[in-house]
Design a protein around this motif. Sequence first.
Motif, PDB file in Angstrom:
ATOM      1  N   GLY A  91      10.833  -3.717  38.161  1.00 57.74           N
ATOM      2  CA  GLY A  91      12.168  -4.161  37.800  1.00 57.74           C
ATOM      3  C   GLY A  91      12.256  -4.852  36.457  1.00 57.74           C
ATOM      4  O   GLY A  91      13.337  -5.286  36.045  1.00 57.74           O
ATOM      5  N   ARG A  92      11.140  -4.932  35.757  1.00 58.42           N
ATOM      6  CA  ARG A  92      11.149  -5.661  34.482  1.00 58.42           C
ATOM      7  C   ARG A  92      11.643  -4.778  33.336  1.00 58.42           C
ATOM      8  O   ARG A  92      11.429  -3.571  33.342  1.00 58.42           O
ATOM      9  CB  ARG A  92       9.758  -6.200  34.159  1.00 58.42           C
ATOM     10  CG  ARG A  92       8.741  -5.171  33.663  1.00 58.42           C
ATOM     11  CD  ARG A  92       7.336  -5.769  33.641  1.00 58.42           C
ATOM     12  NE  ARG A  92       6.362  -4.958  32.953  1.00 58.42           N
ATOM     13  CZ  ARG A  92       5.762  -3.884  33.450  1.00 58.42           C
ATOM     14  NH1 ARG A  92       6.093  -3.444  34.662  1.00 58.42           N
ATOM     15  NH2 ARG A  92       4.858  -3.217  32.738  1.00 58.42           N
ATOM     16  N   ASP A  93      12.281  -5.412  32.370  1.00 62.49           N
ATOM     17  CA  ASP A  93      12.656  -4.736  31.134  1.00 62.49           C
ATOM     18  C   ASP A  93      11.510  -4.852  30.131  1.00 62.49           C
ATOM     19  O   ASP A  93      10.537  -5.589  30.344  1.00 62.49           O
ATOM     20  CB  ASP A  93      13.922  -5.366  30.555  1.00 62.49           C
ATOM     21  CG  ASP A  93      15.147  -5.127  31.440  1.00 62.49           C
ATOM     22  OD1 ASP A  93      15.186  -4.075  32.090  1.00 62.49           O
ATOM     23  OD2 ASP A  93      16.029  -6.010  31.480  1.00 62.49           O
ATOM     24  N   ASP A  94      11.636  -4.148  29.006  1.00 62.80           N
ATOM     25  CA  ASP A  94      10.550  -4.110  28.026  1.00 62.80           C
ATOM     26  C   ASP A  94      10.182  -5.489  27.491  1.00 62.80           C
ATOM     27  O   ASP A  94       9.019  -5.750  27.200  1.00 62.80           O
ATOM     28  CB  ASP A  94      10.934  -3.188  26.854  1.00 62.80           C
ATOM     29  CG  ASP A  94      10.990  -1.724  27.270  1.00 62.80           C
ATOM     30  OD1 ASP A  94      10.416  -1.400  28.325  1.00 62.80           O
ATOM     31  OD2 ASP A  94      11.609  -0.931  26.542  1.00 62.80           O
ATOM     32  N   GLU A  95      11.163  -6.372  27.352  1.00 62.46           N
ATOM     33  CA  GLU A  95      10.912  -7.695  26.773  1.00 62.46           C
ATOM     34  C   GLU A  95      10.554  -8.753  27.815  1.00 62.46           C
ATOM     35  O   GLU A  95      10.295  -9.904  27.466  1.00 62.46           O
ATOM     36  CB  GLU A  95      12.146  -8.148  25.978  1.00 62.46           C
ATOM     37  CG  GLU A  95      12.490  -7.258  24.792  1.00 62.46           C
ATOM     38  CD  GLU A  95      11.368  -7.208  23.774  1.00 62.46           C
ATOM     39  OE1 GLU A  95      10.813  -8.274  23.455  1.00 62.46           O
ATOM     40  OE2 GLU A  95      11.038  -6.100  23.310  1.00 62.46           O
ATOM     41  N   ASP A  96      10.558  -8.377  29.093  1.00 63.92           N
ATOM     42  CA  ASP A  96      10.258  -9.340  30.161  1.00 63.92           C
ATOM     43  C   ASP A  96       8.758  -9.581  30.280  1.00 63.92           C
ATOM     44  O   ASP A  96       7.940  -8.750  29.866  1.00 63.92           O
ATOM     45  CB  ASP A  96      10.783  -8.839  31.508  1.00 63.92           C
ATOM     46  CG  ASP A  96      12.295  -8.813  31.571  1.00 63.92           C
ATOM     47  OD1 ASP A  96      12.940  -9.352  30.655  1.00 63.92           O
ATOM     48  OD2 ASP A  96      12.826  -8.253  32.550  1.00 63.92           O
ATOM     49  N   ARG A  97       8.406 -10.709  30.884  1.00 61.77           N
ATOM     50  CA  ARG A  97       7.017 -11.003  31.238  1.00 61.77           C
ATOM     51  C   ARG A  97       6.957 -11.380  32.718  1.00 61.77           C
ATOM     52  O   ARG A  97       7.831 -12.073  33.225  1.00 61.77           O
ATOM     53  CB  ARG A  97       6.452 -12.146  30.385  1.00 61.77           C
ATOM     54  CG  ARG A  97       6.221 -11.769  28.920  1.00 61.77           C
ATOM     55  CD  ARG A  97       5.642 -12.938  28.135  1.00 61.77           C
ATOM     56  NE  ARG A  97       5.459 -12.620  26.729  1.00 61.77           N
ATOM     57  CZ  ARG A  97       4.337 -12.136  26.202  1.00 61.77           C
ATOM     58  NH1 ARG A  97       3.290 -11.930  26.982  1.00 61.77           N
ATOM     59  NH2 ARG A  97       4.256 -11.875  24.912  1.00 61.77           N
ATOM     60  N   VAL A  98       5.892 -10.925  33.373  1.00 63.54           N
ATOM     61  CA  VAL A  98       5.681 -11.215  34.794  1.00 63.54           C
ATOM     62  C   VAL A  98       4.379 -11.995  34.935  1.00 63.54           C
ATOM     63  O   VAL A  98       3.350 -11.611  34.364  1.00 63.54           O
ATOM     64  CB  VAL A  98       5.624  -9.923  35.638  1.00 63.54           C
ATOM     65  CG1 VAL A  98       5.274 -10.242  37.095  1.00 63.54           C
ATOM     66  CG2 VAL A  98       6.949  -9.175  35.567  1.00 63.54           C
ATOM     67  N   TYR A  99       4.425 -13.087  35.699  1.00 65.13           N
ATOM     68  CA  TYR A  99       3.251 -13.923  35.914  1.00 65.13           C
ATOM     69  C   TYR A  99       2.974 -14.043  37.420  1.00 65.13           C
ATOM     70  O   TYR A  99       3.908 -14.211  38.210  1.00 65.13           O
ATOM     71  CB  TYR A  99       3.462 -15.325  35.332  1.00 65.13           C
ATOM     72  CG  TYR A  99       3.687 -15.335  33.838  1.00 65.13           C
ATOM     73  CD1 TYR A  99       2.625 -15.391  32.950  1.00 65.13           C
ATOM     74  CD2 TYR A  99       4.978 -15.285  33.315  1.00 65.13           C
ATOM     75  CE1 TYR A  99       2.831 -15.399  31.578  1.00 65.13           C
ATOM     76  CE2 TYR A  99       5.198 -15.294  31.947  1.00 65.13           C
ATOM     77  CZ  TYR A  99       4.120 -15.353  31.082  1.00 65.13           C
ATOM     78  OH  TYR A  99       4.330 -15.354  29.715  1.00 65.13           O
ATOM     79  N   ILE A 100       1.712 -13.975  37.784  1.00 64.26           N
ATOM     80  CA  ILE A 100       1.288 -14.154  39.176  1.00 64.26           C
ATOM     81  C   ILE A 100       0.332 -15.332  39.198  1.00 64.26           C
ATOM     82  O   ILE A 100      -0.701 -15.314  38.508  1.00 64.26           O
ATOM     83  CB  ILE A 100       0.602 -12.886  39.729  1.00 64.26           C
ATOM     84  CG1 ILE A 100       1.580 -11.710  39.755  1.00 64.26           C
ATOM     85  CG2 ILE A 100       0.051 -13.136  41.126  1.00 64.26           C
ATOM     86  CD1 ILE A 100       1.573 -10.835  38.539  1.00 64.26           C
ATOM     87  N   VAL A 101       0.658 -16.375  39.984  1.00 64.76           N
ATOM     88  CA  VAL A 101      -0.124 -17.610  39.928  1.00 64.76           C
ATOM     89  C   VAL A 101      -0.055 -18.335  41.269  1.00 64.76           C
ATOM     90  O   VAL A 101       0.833 -18.073  42.084  1.00 64.76           O
ATOM     91  CB  VAL A 101       0.393 -18.529  38.790  1.00 64.76           C
ATOM     92  CG1 VAL A 101       1.696 -19.203  39.181  1.00 64.76           C
ATOM     93  CG2 VAL A 101      -0.639 -19.574  38.379  1.00 64.76           C
ATOM     94  N   GLY A 102      -0.994 -19.262  41.489  1.00 56.81           N
ATOM     95  CA  GLY A 102      -0.949 -20.124  42.666  1.00 56.81           C
ATOM     96  C   GLY A 102      -2.216 -20.149  43.481  1.00 56.81           C
ATOM     97  O   GLY A 102      -2.489 -21.114  44.185  1.00 56.81           O
ATOM     98  N   SER A 103      -3.007 -19.072  43.395  1.00 60.07           N
ATOM     99  CA  SER A 103      -4.225 -19.012  44.199  1.00 60.07           C
ATOM    100  C   SER A 103      -5.107 -17.876  43.726  1.00 60.07           C
ATOM    101  O   SER A 103      -4.612 -16.797  43.369  1.00 60.07           O
ATOM    102  CB  SER A 103      -3.871 -18.800  45.682  1.00 60.07           C
ATOM    103  OG  SER A 103      -5.038 -18.577  46.439  1.00 60.07           O
TER     104      SER A 103
END
Length: 440
Positions: A411-423
């Motif tokens: 679902g992200r656009d070209d300028e988006d960033r996705v982060y996965i964190v917590g464990s």
Amino acid sequence: MTEPIDAYRKAEEYINNIPRFTGKNNMENTRMFLEHLGNPAGNCRIIHIAGTNGKGSVCAYLCSVFRAAHISAGMFTSPHLVTMRERMAVDGRIATREEFTAVFDFVMDKLSALPPELDQVSYHPSFFEFLFFMAMVYFERAGVEYVVLETGLGGRLDATNAVPDKELCVITSIGYDHMEYLGDSLGAIASEKAGIMRRGVPVIYPVKQAEVADCIEECAARTGAVTVPVLPGAIKEIKIHNKTIDFSLQLHYYDYIGFTVSTSAIYQIENAALAVQALMLLHDERITESVMQTGIRQMVWEGRMEEVLPSVYLDGAHNIDGIKAFLETVRLQPCGGKRRLLFSVVQDKQYQALIDELVLSGLFDEIGVAALQSTRALPLHVLEDSFRQYTELICKTYDDPGTAFWELVRGRDDEDRVYIVGSLYLVGEIKALLRRPRHD
């Protein structure tokens, strides 16, 4: 199914059935069993790493430089992300299934013929101890010259502290984590970590909090260890690029030397600096300035602000200091679109404090939560309630991390960033997901 794979799975199942946080043995019995194994890798030059954050990264930087210098080295780290075999690596290659099974069988054989002192107490290694013993046997058989050991939870009572001799010790950044085992103050935690020190052995550490520095110096004075503090002023000229960071480091024997870390994670500068300072103290003529620069630049460590897809990052931060370091890196990364976050955590962490840091940073336009596939997972309804108190926040819940990951990514656009964190458990689940065949 072939026999070697079947044997490996049986070994893995046996180890997984050992309680992870109960039944820890005292240090005397741990040392005794290590001697019963023949003190494997006892002739190697051992570098011992303790701390709250950055231990694994320092290990990885050290071993990357050893590879650049064509020096054989074994590395024992924890936890693993996808397979137990990641915990024991030689020259950057994790143990094969056959190698893992062979050293497992060796340790099991030794368990069946215990010395009387251990037999009387029905000795059995804990989950972590078992893997540590296997790793040392593996390194012995591989004939490595150096062994880089990462502690588990603490230091003083850690199984890795059973080794008879050490070349160097490194204590990385100290923060609040595992307080139920290590103490509820930075000084108490630092004291436990400082338990890896040995008389006459140099110990490298970063000077950050006065309480921690004072504690390390006091512990070193009692032990007779030689402290080598890395002062904040030793790191200068930091230049952040798209996927790399340049910095200069002052060392005892040179003026400032330039290094490049191949990551956007600003916190890796300190970890690389600790590794370089340790390498300098080895006085190994094969480890030249150019070799160190190459090794530091070439290091790749999974799950530490790792870009797994374009503009999609995995980071294993799971305590307050780790989350703050993660957020510092996110702030420094330019983003022309939205920042989306996937978060999950285990229930024995200070999860509300982590959530507060993430939300109050104001960095994320959307946050997704999903419970981990682990018995230690924080339940989904608790995760949801912890975020819902921030009514202005867009928070979505998902049945599992895999579903959440693919929805955020697709679902992200070209300028988006996705982060996965917590464990690191969350990182491991996503890594396993990405390694599956597309049709799976």
